[in-house]
Design a protein around this motif. Structure first.
Motif, PDB file in Angstrom:
ATOM      1  N   UNK A  30      38.196 102.675  64.919  1.00 55.60           N
ATOM      2  CA  UNK A  30      37.460 101.432  64.648  1.00 55.60           C
ATOM      3  C   UNK A  30      35.970 101.554  64.955  1.00 55.60           C
ATOM      4  N   UNK A  31      35.446 102.774  64.886  1.00 53.05           N
ATOM      5  CA  UNK A  31      34.016 103.004  65.055  1.00 53.05           C
ATOM      6  C   UNK A  31      33.397 103.089  63.656  1.00 53.05           C
ATOM      7  N   UNK A  32      33.159 101.929  63.072  1.00 60.64           N
ATOM      8  CA  UNK A  32      32.707 101.846  61.691  1.00 60.64           C
ATOM      9  C   UNK A  32      31.313 102.450  61.528  1.00 60.64           C
ATOM     10  N   UNK A  33      30.431 102.185  62.497  1.00 69.78           N
ATOM     11  CA  UNK A  33      29.062 102.687  62.412  1.00 69.78           C
ATOM     12  C   UNK A  33      29.046 104.208  62.300  1.00 69.78           C
ATOM     13  N   UNK A  34      29.788 104.893  63.176  1.00 70.84           N
ATOM     14  CA  UNK A  34      29.792 106.354  63.166  1.00 70.84           C
ATOM     15  C   UNK A  34      30.388 106.912  61.889  1.00 70.84           C
ATOM     16  N   UNK A  35      31.468 106.295  61.410  1.00 71.88           N
ATOM     17  CA  UNK A  35      32.110 106.804  60.192  1.00 71.88           C
ATOM     18  C   UNK A  35      31.184 106.685  58.991  1.00 71.88           C
ATOM     19  N   UNK A  36      30.489 105.561  58.871  1.00 69.12           N
ATOM     20  CA  UNK A  36      29.596 105.367  57.731  1.00 69.12           C
ATOM     21  C   UNK A  36      28.331 106.211  57.849  1.00 69.12           C
ATOM     22  N   UNK A  37      27.844 106.424  59.080  1.00 71.79           N
ATOM     23  CA  UNK A  37      26.678 107.293  59.268  1.00 71.79           C
ATOM     24  C   UNK A  37      27.004 108.724  58.859  1.00 71.79           C
ATOM     25  N   UNK A  38      28.199 109.186  59.230  1.00 72.87           N
ATOM     26  CA  UNK A  38      28.612 110.538  58.855  1.00 72.87           C
ATOM     27  C   UNK A  38      28.749 110.676  57.347  1.00 72.87           C
ATOM     28  N   UNK A  39      29.258 109.637  56.697  1.00 73.43           N
ATOM     29  CA  UNK A  39      29.372 109.693  55.245  1.00 73.43           C
ATOM     30  C   UNK A  39      27.985 109.758  54.607  1.00 73.43           C
ATOM     31  N   UNK A  40      27.042 108.999  55.161  1.00 73.53           N
ATOM     32  CA  UNK A  40      25.666 109.043  54.660  1.00 73.53           C
ATOM     33  C   UNK A  40      25.066 110.432  54.846  1.00 73.53           C
ATOM     34  N   UNK A  41      25.292 111.029  56.038  1.00 74.16           N
ATOM     35  CA  UNK A  41      24.800 112.386  56.306  1.00 74.16           C
ATOM     36  C   UNK A  41      25.412 113.385  55.324  1.00 74.16           C
ATOM     37  N   UNK A  42      26.683 113.206  55.077  1.00 71.92           N
ATOM     38  CA  UNK A  42      27.419 114.081  54.164  1.00 71.92           C
ATOM     39  C   UNK A  42      26.804 114.053  52.771  1.00 71.92           C
ATOM     40  N   UNK A  44      23.705 113.085  52.027  1.00 72.56           N
ATOM     41  CA  UNK A  44      22.314 113.531  52.052  1.00 72.56           C
ATOM     42  C   UNK A  44      22.181 115.046  51.966  1.00 72.56           C
ATOM     43  N   UNK A  45      23.140 115.770  52.533  1.00 71.54           N
ATOM     44  CA  UNK A  45      23.065 117.233  52.477  1.00 71.54           C
ATOM     45  C   UNK A  45      23.759 117.795  51.233  1.00 71.54           C
ATOM     46  N   UNK A  46      24.284 116.896  50.399  1.00 69.61           N
ATOM     47  CA  UNK A  46      24.916 117.351  49.162  1.00 69.61           C
ATOM     48  C   UNK A  46      26.304 117.916  49.339  1.00 69.61           C
ATOM     49  N   UNK A  47      26.963 117.559  50.445  1.00 71.85           N
ATOM     50  CA  UNK A  47      28.315 118.045  50.704  1.00 71.85           C
ATOM     51  C   UNK A  47      29.313 117.428  49.711  1.00 71.85           C
ATOM     52  N   UNK A  48      30.199 118.240  49.223  1.00 74.45           N
ATOM     53  CA  UNK A  48      31.262 117.775  48.315  1.00 74.45           C
ATOM     54  C   UNK A  48      32.096 116.696  49.001  1.00 74.45           C
ATOM     55  N   UNK A  49      32.516 115.693  48.251  1.00 69.58           N
ATOM     56  CA  UNK A  49      33.451 114.700  48.759  1.00 69.58           C
ATOM     57  C   UNK A  49      34.700 114.733  47.892  1.00 69.58           C
ATOM     58  N   UNK A  50      35.796 114.219  48.436  1.00 66.78           N
ATOM     59  CA  UNK A  50      37.020 114.133  47.639  1.00 66.78           C
ATOM     60  C   UNK A  50      37.627 112.741  47.761  1.00 66.78           C
TER      61      UNK A  50
END
Length: 206
Positions: A30-42, A44-50
């Protein structure tokens, strides 16, 4: 999660699996801030998502007041073509339902190409039921959690079962049968005990 994030940070190479795992961990914590920040970082660096990355992020956004971010992620899903994935479509429907945005749930449903999937129908039916009060009716609630059970989604099935305020014999028996059929014997037995304690008689199916 602190220890998990330390391990993640010390990894020399990150891939979509490790990124998704840590995001999902924060969502479950339930740490929404951290999860969304990591997705943003992901991103920004062009990391593949699935599709699993997206379902985790959609779960994080399933909160009232997060509609703007939810719509942005929905747009990203359309842009990248992930709306074709059944699990992403169902997650979109559920996210909007938990926000109270039933019309957007229906929009997400209409965008899906494969509407023959039982899980997809279960998601949209649940969306309508959550905001029309139908789930409080024993017969409708029973039908809904039975659909989830047949789709193999026992977690959602049990959530709907708990929402039915007045459970009859059919409701109890259907939930117990669903748990037993999908290998949750211990949980089925516990529910059977609860049923007996509450003075209900099990139905013997022929």
């Amino acid at each position: 999660m602190d220890e998990a994030f330390r391990e993640f940070s010390h990894m020399s190479v990150h891939n979509v699996v490790s990124w998704t795992a840590i995001i999902s961990g924060f969502v479950q914590d339930n740490d929404i801030f951290s999860s969304l920040k990591l997705f943003k970082d992901m991103r920004q660096i062009g990391q593949e998502i699935n599709s699993y990355t997206l379902t985790s992020v959609l779960s994080a956004c399933a909160k009232p007041g997060m509609i703007d971010l939810a719509v942005q992620i929905h747009s990203l899903i359309l842009k990248l073509g992930f709306y074709l994935y059944l699990n992403v479509g169902a997650a979109l429907i559920n996210m909007y339902a938990k926000m109270g945005e039933v019309e957007l749930s229906e929009l997400a449903f209409n965008e899906m190409e494969n509407k023959k999937d039982q899980g997809t129908w279960a998601a949209i039916l649940s969306s309508f039921a959550q905001w029309s009060g139908f789930v409080t009716e024993a017969s409708v609630g029973c039908s809904l959690f039975t659909i989830y059970s047949k789709c193999g989604n026992l977690e959602e099935s049990y959530k709907v079962f708990l929402q039915v305020p007045v459970k009859d014999n059919v409701s109890w028996t259907s939930m117990i049968s669903g748990l037993a059929e999908h290998g949750y014997a211990e949980q089925a037995l516990q529910l059977f005990r609860d049923m007996i304690i509450k003075k209900f008689s099990p139905i013997m199916w022929s």
